[in-house]
Scaffold this motif. Structure first.
Motif, PDB file in Angstrom:
ATOM      1  N   VAL A   3      -5.916 -10.559  22.247  1.00 35.34           N
ATOM      2  CA  VAL A   3      -6.405  -9.270  21.784  1.00 35.34           C
ATOM      3  C   VAL A   3      -5.272  -8.246  21.703  1.00 35.34           C
ATOM      4  O   VAL A   3      -5.151  -7.507  20.722  1.00 35.34           O
ATOM      5  CB  VAL A   3      -7.513  -8.757  22.718  1.00 35.34           C
ATOM      6  N   ARG A   4      -4.410  -8.191  22.717  1.00 35.30           N
ATOM      7  CA  ARG A   4      -3.341  -7.195  22.703  1.00 35.30           C
ATOM      8  C   ARG A   4      -2.403  -7.414  21.515  1.00 35.30           C
ATOM      9  O   ARG A   4      -1.936  -6.451  20.900  1.00 35.30           O
ATOM     10  CB  ARG A   4      -2.564  -7.258  24.017  1.00 35.30           C
ATOM     11  N   TRP A   5      -2.105  -8.666  21.237  1.00 37.72           N
ATOM     12  CA  TRP A   5      -1.225  -8.970  20.094  1.00 37.72           C
ATOM     13  C   TRP A   5      -1.868  -8.485  18.804  1.00 37.72           C
ATOM     14  O   TRP A   5      -1.209  -7.858  17.975  1.00 37.72           O
ATOM     15  CB  TRP A   5      -0.989 -10.479  20.046  1.00 37.72           C
ATOM     16  N   GLN A   6      -3.148  -8.762  18.646  1.00 39.86           N
ATOM     17  CA  GLN A   6      -3.840  -8.376  17.412  1.00 39.86           C
ATOM     18  C   GLN A   6      -3.915  -6.863  17.265  1.00 39.86           C
ATOM     19  O   GLN A   6      -3.651  -6.314  16.186  1.00 39.86           O
ATOM     20  CB  GLN A   6      -5.242  -8.982  17.407  1.00 39.86           C
ATOM     21  N   LEU A   7      -4.252  -6.157  18.350  1.00 41.49           N
ATOM     22  CA  LEU A   7      -4.341  -4.706  18.283  1.00 41.49           C
ATOM     23  C   LEU A   7      -2.962  -4.090  18.064  1.00 41.49           C
ATOM     24  O   LEU A   7      -2.820  -3.120  17.316  1.00 41.49           O
ATOM     25  CB  LEU A   7      -4.981  -4.160  19.553  1.00 41.49           C
ATOM     26  N   GLY A   8      -1.955  -4.643  18.740  1.00 39.71           N
ATOM     27  CA  GLY A   8      -0.600  -4.125  18.591  1.00 39.71           C
ATOM     28  C   GLY A   8      -0.091  -4.248  17.169  1.00 39.71           C
ATOM     29  O   GLY A   8       0.484  -3.299  16.614  1.00 39.71           O
ATOM     30  N   TRP A   9      -0.331  -5.404  16.558  1.00 38.01           N
ATOM     31  CA  TRP A   9       0.134  -5.577  15.189  1.00 38.01           C
ATOM     32  C   TRP A   9      -0.681  -4.750  14.206  1.00 38.01           C
ATOM     33  O   TRP A   9      -0.161  -4.317  13.177  1.00 38.01           O
ATOM     34  CB  TRP A   9       0.111  -7.059  14.794  1.00 38.01           C
ATOM     35  N   SER A  10      -1.929  -4.505  14.490  1.00 41.06           N
ATOM     36  CA  SER A  10      -2.725  -3.614  13.636  1.00 41.06           C
ATOM     37  C   SER A  10      -2.161  -2.199  13.668  1.00 41.06           C
ATOM     38  O   SER A  10      -2.050  -1.527  12.632  1.00 41.06           O
ATOM     39  CB  SER A  10      -4.183  -3.610  14.088  1.00 41.06           C
ATOM     40  N   PHE A  11      -1.797  -1.747  14.873  1.00 39.58           N
ATOM     41  CA  PHE A  11      -1.204  -0.424  15.004  1.00 39.58           C
ATOM     42  C   PHE A  11       0.128  -0.346  14.264  1.00 39.58           C
ATOM     43  O   PHE A  11       0.387   0.602  13.500  1.00 39.58           O
ATOM     44  CB  PHE A  11      -1.012  -0.089  16.481  1.00 39.58           C
ATOM     45  N   LEU A  12       0.984  -1.354  14.458  1.00 39.67           N
ATOM     46  CA  LEU A  12       2.298  -1.330  13.829  1.00 39.67           C
ATOM     47  C   LEU A  12       2.200  -1.454  12.309  1.00 39.67           C
ATOM     48  O   LEU A  12       2.993  -0.843  11.577  1.00 39.67           O
ATOM     49  CB  LEU A  12       3.166  -2.466  14.392  1.00 39.67           C
ATOM     50  N   ALA A  13       1.234  -2.225  11.826  1.00 38.02           N
ATOM     51  CA  ALA A  13       1.055  -2.356  10.374  1.00 38.02           C
ATOM     52  C   ALA A  13       0.694  -1.006   9.755  1.00 38.02           C
ATOM     53  O   ALA A  13       1.229  -0.615   8.711  1.00 38.02           O
ATOM     54  CB  ALA A  13      -0.020  -3.392  10.061  1.00 38.02           C
TER      55      ALA A  13
ATOM     56  N   LEU B 142       8.402   8.845  10.616  1.00 42.65           N
ATOM     57  CA  LEU B 142       7.855   8.087  11.738  1.00 42.65           C
ATOM     58  C   LEU B 142       6.779   8.876  12.464  1.00 42.65           C
ATOM     59  O   LEU B 142       5.752   8.316  12.885  1.00 42.65           O
ATOM     60  CB  LEU B 142       8.976   7.714  12.709  1.00 42.65           C
ATOM     61  N   TYR B 143       6.995  10.175  12.618  1.00 38.36           N
ATOM     62  CA  TYR B 143       6.014  11.005  13.322  1.00 38.36           C
ATOM     63  C   TYR B 143       4.694  11.056  12.559  1.00 38.36           C
ATOM     64  O   TYR B 143       3.616  10.841  13.140  1.00 38.36           O
ATOM     65  CB  TYR B 143       6.575  12.414  13.515  1.00 38.36           C
ATOM     66  N   LEU B 144       4.756  11.313  11.254  1.00 31.98           N
ATOM     67  CA  LEU B 144       3.521  11.390  10.481  1.00 31.98           C
ATOM     68  C   LEU B 144       2.928  10.006  10.244  1.00 31.98           C
ATOM     69  O   LEU B 144       1.711   9.851  10.200  1.00 31.98           O
ATOM     70  CB  LEU B 144       3.788  12.096   9.151  1.00 31.98           C
TER      71      LEU B 144
ATOM     72  N   SER C  22       0.834  -1.213   0.000  1.00 26.45           N
ATOM     73  CA  SER C  22       0.000   0.000   0.000  1.00 26.45           C
ATOM     74  C   SER C  22       0.862   1.254   0.000  1.00 26.45           C
ATOM     75  O   SER C  22       0.534   2.243  -0.658  1.00 26.45           O
ATOM     76  CB  SER C  22      -0.933   0.010   1.215  1.00 26.45           C
ATOM     77  N   ALA C  23       1.975   1.234   0.740  1.00 17.38           N
ATOM     78  CA  ALA C  23       2.849   2.401   0.781  1.00 17.38           C
ATOM     79  C   ALA C  23       3.392   2.712  -0.604  1.00 17.38           C
ATOM     80  O   ALA C  23       3.476   3.887  -1.007  1.00 17.38           O
ATOM     81  CB  ALA C  23       4.004   2.160   1.755  1.00 17.38           C
ATOM     82  N   ILE C  24       3.752   1.674  -1.356  1.00 21.67           N
ATOM     83  CA  ILE C  24       4.277   1.881  -2.710  1.00 21.67           C
ATOM     84  C   ILE C  24       3.174   2.349  -3.641  1.00 21.67           C
ATOM     85  O   ILE C  24       3.336   3.309  -4.403  1.00 21.67           O
ATOM     86  CB  ILE C  24       4.918   0.587  -3.237  1.00 21.67           C
ATOM     87  N   LEU C  25       2.027   1.694  -3.587  1.00 22.90           N
ATOM     88  CA  LEU C  25       0.917   2.051  -4.468  1.00 22.90           C
ATOM     89  C   LEU C  25       0.410   3.464  -4.186  1.00 22.90           C
ATOM     90  O   LEU C  25       0.011   4.183  -5.103  1.00 22.90           O
ATOM     91  CB  LEU C  25      -0.219   1.045  -4.318  1.00 22.90           C
TER      92      LEU C  25
ATOM     93  N   TRP D 122       1.275   1.990  11.146  1.00 21.69           N
ATOM     94  CA  TRP D 122       2.401   2.904  11.362  1.00 21.69           C
ATOM     95  C   TRP D 122       3.502   2.677  10.327  1.00 21.69           C
ATOM     96  O   TRP D 122       4.014   3.617   9.725  1.00 21.69           O
ATOM     97  CB  TRP D 122       2.950   2.704  12.778  1.00 21.69           C
ATOM     98  N   TRP D 123       3.844   1.419  10.094  1.00 19.63           N
ATOM     99  CA  TRP D 123       4.900   1.102   9.122  1.00 19.63           C
ATOM    100  C   TRP D 123       4.481   1.556   7.726  1.00 19.63           C
ATOM    101  O   TRP D 123       5.281   2.133   6.988  1.00 19.63           O
ATOM    102  CB  TRP D 123       5.170  -0.390   9.158  1.00 19.63           C
ATOM    103  N   THR D 124       3.235   1.311   7.361  1.00 20.75           N
ATOM    104  CA  THR D 124       2.757   1.738   6.041  1.00 20.75           C
ATOM    105  C   THR D 124       2.846   3.255   5.899  1.00 20.75           C
ATOM    106  O   THR D 124       3.334   3.774   4.888  1.00 20.75           O
ATOM    107  CB  THR D 124       1.300   1.287   5.830  1.00 20.75           C
ATOM    108  N   GLY D 125       2.374   3.969   6.911  1.00 19.89           N
ATOM    109  CA  GLY D 125       2.402   5.429   6.853  1.00 19.89           C
ATOM    110  C   GLY D 125       3.815   5.979   6.818  1.00 19.89           C
ATOM    111  O   GLY D 125       4.105   6.926   6.074  1.00 19.89           O
ATOM    112  N   ALA D 126       4.717   5.390   7.620  1.00 23.34           N
ATOM    113  CA  ALA D 126       6.097   5.879   7.653  1.00 23.34           C
ATOM    114  C   ALA D 126       6.783   5.676   6.307  1.00 23.34           C
ATOM    115  O   ALA D 126       7.480   6.576   5.814  1.00 23.34           O
ATOM    116  CB  ALA D 126       6.875   5.166   8.760  1.00 23.34           C
TER     117      ALA D 126
END
Length: 559
Positions: A47-57, A97-99, A2-5, A59-63
């Motif tokens: 649940v924490r694992w799933q939410l954490g990875w959703s956040f990181l996914a 990373l901030y944005l 998605s980041a590339i597209l 964040w990584w895409t946006g960065a």
């Protein structure tokens, strides 16, 4: 992916080819499908694992996206910010990373809503929430870090069908529609587990959503063949493009001052017989030439852009030179300069300004830039950034203006906004709401170098013309200097990096669009609905399973 597209439907190192805008219709789908499937593919990880990875996914895409889209930050910091290559890279990484963090918030919010409707008949709410959350995220980036650069809707600035939304909703309405289509396509992409394949009705629904998304995208892309009406013109302005080197200290001592001012005076007189490009430079469009008769009238306006010229509004030499040009040409002028005020404590305050000069040489007013560039015109959190000596010690904070005033020029009110202010639709519209019949944007895009940024900046200024149905006279130090009509079409321009002037034809309009009057009502509504939905989900958080649902198969999309 998605980041590339997401990077493809925006300018990369030159103007944007129309065919690349199609990527905006499905660029988000891989990210959305991945976020929606995390809880399906990894149901036993907690649940924490799933939410954490959703956040990181998210964040990584946006960065990655911000790093690719705004790679010019490195060039600006290294070439013009006196930074080492390593420090410039660090700045770009921290900036991304901030944005990108806000994409992470989007991913977390979507995961929370998906979790709250998990395995229930209201699971469709998560898919319906995607355009709300995406538009709210863009709104948050515009208001908190204050960097609404290349929002998704800008990719369709040449789409004659989608841009009809802008006078009603601003660019956010286009983003909302694109996010909705991406959500429909994500439904189809998210339906891939073995257990789900046994459910014919489920796959019929997924195929329907995917087909509907493709159909809307196909119809939307047809908007690029719609020819916008050609707006009548009523006046001619001379937009000077001095092409000054932003990396040099332009003090213009002695003869250099005389040479530059004489050149400015010559350009101010060139209302006729000036060649121009009938569109955007470097797009292979035709050349044009201004037609003039023997009894040509003076320019309705002469504009000098934001630039590194040593123009200070309190300098008697500057005021005398500008008055002389205005009197000689019998034309009003807007000149980018540095404003200076002395407060009651005898302290000087400096502003990035534009002075307005009457045909008789009088200085009749000054607009002081209100929305300053962080780390360019002021240092946010200066005390917290004490370790960044290279950055904080070499830059003094400019003052920010307080009034989006208009100026009566030739019997018509004009609004002036400077450089970075062009990316804030809710602020630019206020000039039109305050009566401006024409908008003037002065800018110095020389700080970006030959990167994607000047072309991205141009497209965002074009969206401001569409939202308010106003002509925009865009005068820049080294390009893209252009005349933009109320439908966002670049009618005239001159090549970048050329010393010269554009004889720009334009018109007036006093009608107010819905967006001009009401501003960012759509993203504000999306933010309210998103927060309300998140609050509802958290209140009824399904830590306990509804009777009869424990043994049901988990699905990625609604039945």
């Amino acid at each position: 992916m998605s980041a590339i597209l997401l990077d493809l439907p925006f300018p990369l190192a030159g103007p944007l080819p129309i065919w690349r805008t199609v990527f905006a219709w499905f660029a988000l789908a891989p990210l959305l499908a991945g976020l929606l499937r995390i809880q399906v593919d990894f149901p036993g990880n907690g649940v924490r694992w799933q939410l954490g990875w959703s956040f990181l996914a998210g964040w990584w895409t946006g960065a990655v996206w911000f790093g690719a889209n705004c790679y010019w930050v490195y060039n600006t910091m290294y070439s013009y910010g006196n930074m080492s290559r390593a420090m410039a890279v660090v700045c770009l990484v921290l900036f991304s990373l901030y944005l990108g963090f806000w994409f992470g918030v989007f991913g977390l919010a979507l995961a929370l809503i998906r979790r709250g409707t998990f395995g229930r008949k209201f699971a469709w709410v998560a898919f319906a929430a995607i355009p709300l959350l995406w538009t709210a995220m863009e709104f948050a980036i515009a208001r908190i870090p204050e960097f609404p650069w290349d929002q998704l809707g800008y990719s369709q600035v040449d789409n004659g069908l989608l841009t009809r939304l802008a006078p009603w909703t601003g660019v956010y309405g286009i983003s909302f529609l694109l996010a909705s289509v991406n959500a429909l396509l994500a439904v189809a992409l998210a339906s891939g587990s073995t257990g789900e394949k046994r459910r014919g009705a489920y796959f019929s629904g997924a195929r329907f959503c995917g087909g509907l998304g493709l159909a809307i995208a196909f119809a939307g892309c047809a908007g690029f063949v719609i020819r916008q009406p050609r707006m009548p013109t009523a006046a001619t302005a001379v937009l000077v493009q001095p092409n000054l080197d932003v990396d040099k200290d332009d003090v213009w001592a002695g003869p250099e001052w005389d040479r530059q001012i004489a050149q400015f005076g010559r350009f101010a007189q060139e209302v006729c017989n000036r060649g121009y490009i009938a569109g955007i430079p470097e797009m292979g469009v035709t050349q044009g030439e201004t037609e003039c008769g023997m009894d040509s009238v003076p320019a309705a306006l002469v504009v000098w852009p934001e630039s590194p010229a040593p123009f200070r509004d309190s300098d008697p030499r500057f005021r005398a030179a500008m008055a002389g040009i205005a009197k000689a040409d019998k034309a009003p002028m807007i000149v980018g300069d540095i404003g200076m005020d002395l407060d009651t404590a005898h302290r000087y305050h400096f502003y990035n300004s534009a002075s307005v000069i009457a045909p008789d040489g009088r200085f009749v007013g000054r607009y002081d830039k209100i929305h300053l560039v962080p780390f360019g015109e002021y240092i946010p959190f200066r005390k917290l950034l004490f370790f960044a000596h290279q950055l904080t010690e070499n830059l003094s904070d400019m003052g920010d203006g307080a009034d989006r005033k208009t100026f009566a020029i030739g019997g018509h009110p004009y609004g002036i906004f400077i450089c970075y202010e062009a990316v804030f639709g809710d602020e630019v519209r206020q000039f039109a709401r305050n009566g401006a019949e024409v908008l003037v944007n002065i800018s110095d895009d020389g700080w970006y170098g030959d990167t994607s940024a000047p072309w991205q900046h141009l497209n965002m200024a074009r969206m401001r013309a569409i939202e308010n149905r106003r002509w925009i006279l865009r005068d820049t130090n080294n390009g893209v200097t252009s005349a933009i009509d109320p439908y966002g079409t670049v009618r005239q321009s001159i090549p970048r990096h050329r010393v010269g002037a554009l004889s720009a034809e334009y018109g007036y309009n006093s009608e107010l669009t819905f967006y001009t009057v009401h501003g960012d009502w759509l993203p504000a509504l999306c933010a309210i609905l998103s927060l309300a939905l998140l609050g509802l989900v958290l209140l009824v958080w399904p830590g306990r399973t509804i009777p009869g649902e424990r043994s049901r198969e988990i699905s990625a999309i609604p039945e």
